[in-house]
Enzyme design. Structure first.
Site, PDB file in Angstrom:
ATOM      1  N   ARG A 195      22.004 -10.080  39.655  1.00  0.00           N
ATOM      2  CA  ARG A 195      22.988  -9.008  39.761  1.00  0.00           C
ATOM      3  C   ARG A 195      23.205  -8.589  41.215  1.00  0.00           C
ATOM      4  O   ARG A 195      22.239  -8.315  41.944  1.00  0.00           O
ATOM      5  CB  ARG A 195      22.512  -7.810  38.946  1.00  0.00           C
ATOM      6  CG  ARG A 195      23.419  -6.582  39.006  1.00  0.00           C
ATOM      7  CD  ARG A 195      24.755  -6.829  38.362  1.00  0.00           C
ATOM      8  NE  ARG A 195      25.483  -5.572  38.173  1.00  0.00           N
ATOM      9  CZ  ARG A 195      26.759  -5.486  37.881  1.00  0.00           C
ATOM     10  NH1 ARG A 195      27.476  -6.599  37.735  1.00  0.00           N
ATOM     11  NH2 ARG A 195      27.329  -4.317  37.705  1.00  0.00           N
ATOM     12  N   GLU A 207       1.906   0.254  10.354  1.00  0.00           N
ATOM     13  CA  GLU A 207       0.444   0.046  10.456  1.00  0.00           C
ATOM     14  C   GLU A 207      -0.245   1.299  11.007  1.00  0.00           C
ATOM     15  O   GLU A 207      -1.262   1.211  11.700  1.00  0.00           O
ATOM     16  CB  GLU A 207       0.113  -1.168  11.340  1.00  0.00           C
ATOM     17  CG  GLU A 207       0.673  -2.464  10.832  1.00  0.00           C
ATOM     18  CD  GLU A 207      -0.227  -3.167   9.845  1.00  0.00           C
ATOM     19  OE1 GLU A 207      -1.441  -2.981   9.905  1.00  0.00           O
ATOM     20  OE2 GLU A 207       0.297  -3.912   9.016  1.00  0.00           O
ATOM     21  N   LEU A 235       0.821  -1.214   0.000  1.00  0.00           N
ATOM     22  CA  LEU A 235       0.000   0.000   0.000  1.00  0.00           C
ATOM     23  C   LEU A 235       0.855   1.263   0.000  1.00  0.00           C
ATOM     24  O   LEU A 235       0.643   2.162  -0.807  1.00  0.00           O
ATOM     25  CB  LEU A 235      -0.930  -0.010   1.223  1.00  0.00           C
ATOM     26  CG  LEU A 235      -1.801   1.237   1.435  1.00  0.00           C
ATOM     27  CD1 LEU A 235      -2.803   1.390   0.292  1.00  0.00           C
ATOM     28  CD2 LEU A 235      -2.543   1.149   2.776  1.00  0.00           C
ATOM     29  N   GLY A 260       2.476   7.930   2.875  1.00  0.00           N
ATOM     30  CA  GLY A 260       2.592   7.039   4.020  1.00  0.00           C
ATOM     31  C   GLY A 260       1.302   7.092   4.807  1.00  0.00           C
ATOM     32  O   GLY A 260       0.344   6.360   4.545  1.00  0.00           O
TER      33      GLY A 260
END
Length: 388
Positions: free
Chosen positions: A268, A364, A124, A130
């Protein structure tokens, strides 16, 4: 709306998690480093029937509900975001045909997509179009029983490895993108098609993001999806559903970062004790876990709305993508902070997760576009703007 996962969903999660931990996670760093598409993991997912989840059983699919498909993506993304894009994009490329394709098109293409023999992609976006999809310029001119496609696409996920593309092009340039765009099925072995460029990216580096060119590509009229002029509507209805896959991916990335942070913090030692004993670390871990769970629950709720064919579906899926994407970025950034200097080096996975997370705020539909969609849905509910 009931959306809590069932026992069947939990069973699926356990199966996919085991697969992800044993087979996908060990490959994640190498995939990222070499920036190569993981063909071996694509075959693994195909062998496990995990690429056919959105297809009906008559086409060889497993026809899972949307919550199950969401869990699948989430669990893979927890191990590796790149690999999670394989089922995401398989569905994305097929959705225009699922939503508006003919029975003949489905019978012809879905068995090969459901089995994983073929990969699909969704074409697309263009260089100058965009977020503004209606500004697309690619053309499709009718020539007898064919259409002739000319133009280019940009930032197409899996565009260089797909066998089938769902492509959007103008059949009526004068009407513009909203009314003059149509959708087509294009097989990538068609003469005149090429993928001349693959982008070098910050994250999801093993997933090829390609530029595509179409030079007099002939497509049979039988490969048009829906009627002429319906392309914009088909694209928007596709994205209303497909962006949920990105929300699931974001949740999985965030969960992976939480897991890595807890494991590291428990091991840690600083100032003679585990850093989990420091309130500052505890607060960070609590926020990371709580935010991830909130994003997960919203994503599942949106998935249930997809299956319910909710009238306000864009509100749910855009909200889920917005919250999950922002959560993934925030949680992975905090994960790097929890690990300190170790979080910034490639020996540990959180720097990769942070790089991968950023794309969930971009593709998306950017987070700004999601906010516009959610706001418009709210205004429609209030009667301030018309539905449409």
């Amino acid at each position: 709306m009931t959306y809590l996962p069932t026992a069947e969903h939990d069973e699926l999660r356990a199966v996919v998690r085991e697969l992800a931990v044993e087979r996908i996670a060990p490959r994640a760093a190498e995939i990222d480093e070499k920036a190569e598409f993981p063909h071996d993991l694509k075959e693994l997912l195909a062998q496990q029937d995990l690429l056919g989840t959105c297809f009906e059983e008559r086409h060889g699919g497993t026809n899972l509900d949307t919550i199950a498909q969401t869990i699948l993506v989430e669990e893979i993304a927890r191990a590796d975001a790149t690999t999670s894009l394989i089922p995401i994009v398989q569905k994305l490329g097929a959705l225009p045909i699922i939503l508006a394709g003919s029975d003949e098109q489905k019978d012809r293409y879905f068995p090969r997509l459901a089995s994983g023999e073929w990969l699909a992609a969704f074409a697309l976006t263009e260089a100058a179009a965009g977020s503004d999809v209606a500004s697309n310029r690619m053309r499709a001119a009718r020539d007898g029983d064919d259409y002739v496609l000319n133009g280019s696409k940009r930032f197409i996920t899996h565009g260089s490895v797909a066998n089938l593309l769902t492509v959007f092009a103008l059949t009526d340039a004068a009407a513009g993108g909203r009314k003059g765009m149509s959708a087509f099925i294009v097989e990538t072995d068609s003469p005149g098609f090429a993928a001349p460029r693959v982008e070098h990216k910050m994250g999801i580096r093993g997933s090829p993001t390609a530029e595509l060119t179409f030079d007099d590509v002939r497509v049979p009229a039988a490969n048009r999806i829906g009627d002429e002029g319906e392309g914009f509507r088909i694209a928007m209805e596709t994205l209303d559903r497909s962006r949920l896959g990105i929300a699931a991916q974001a949740v999985g990335i965030a969960q992976g970062a939480v897991d890595a942070s807890v494991t590291y913090a428990a091991d840690r030692q600083q100032f003679g004790k585990s850093i989990t004993e420091f309130q500052g670390i505890q607060f960070m871990l609590a926020d990371m876990a709580s935010q991830t769970e909130a994003a997960r629950q919203l994503t599942y709720a949106a998935a249930a709305q997809v299956d319910a064919r909710a009238r306000d579906l864009p509100y749910w899926t855009s909200s889920a993508k917005l919250i999950a994407g922002d959560t993934a970025m925030r949680v992975t950034t905090d994960a790097v902070q929890v690990l300190g200097g170790y979080g910034y080096i490639t020996e540990y996975p959180v720097e990769r997760m942070m790089r991968d997370a950023k794309i969930t705020q971009l593709y998306e539909g950017t987070q700004q576009i999601q906010r516009l969609i959610v706001a418009r849905q709210l205004l429609q509910r209030a009667g301030v703007v018309e539905r449409g």
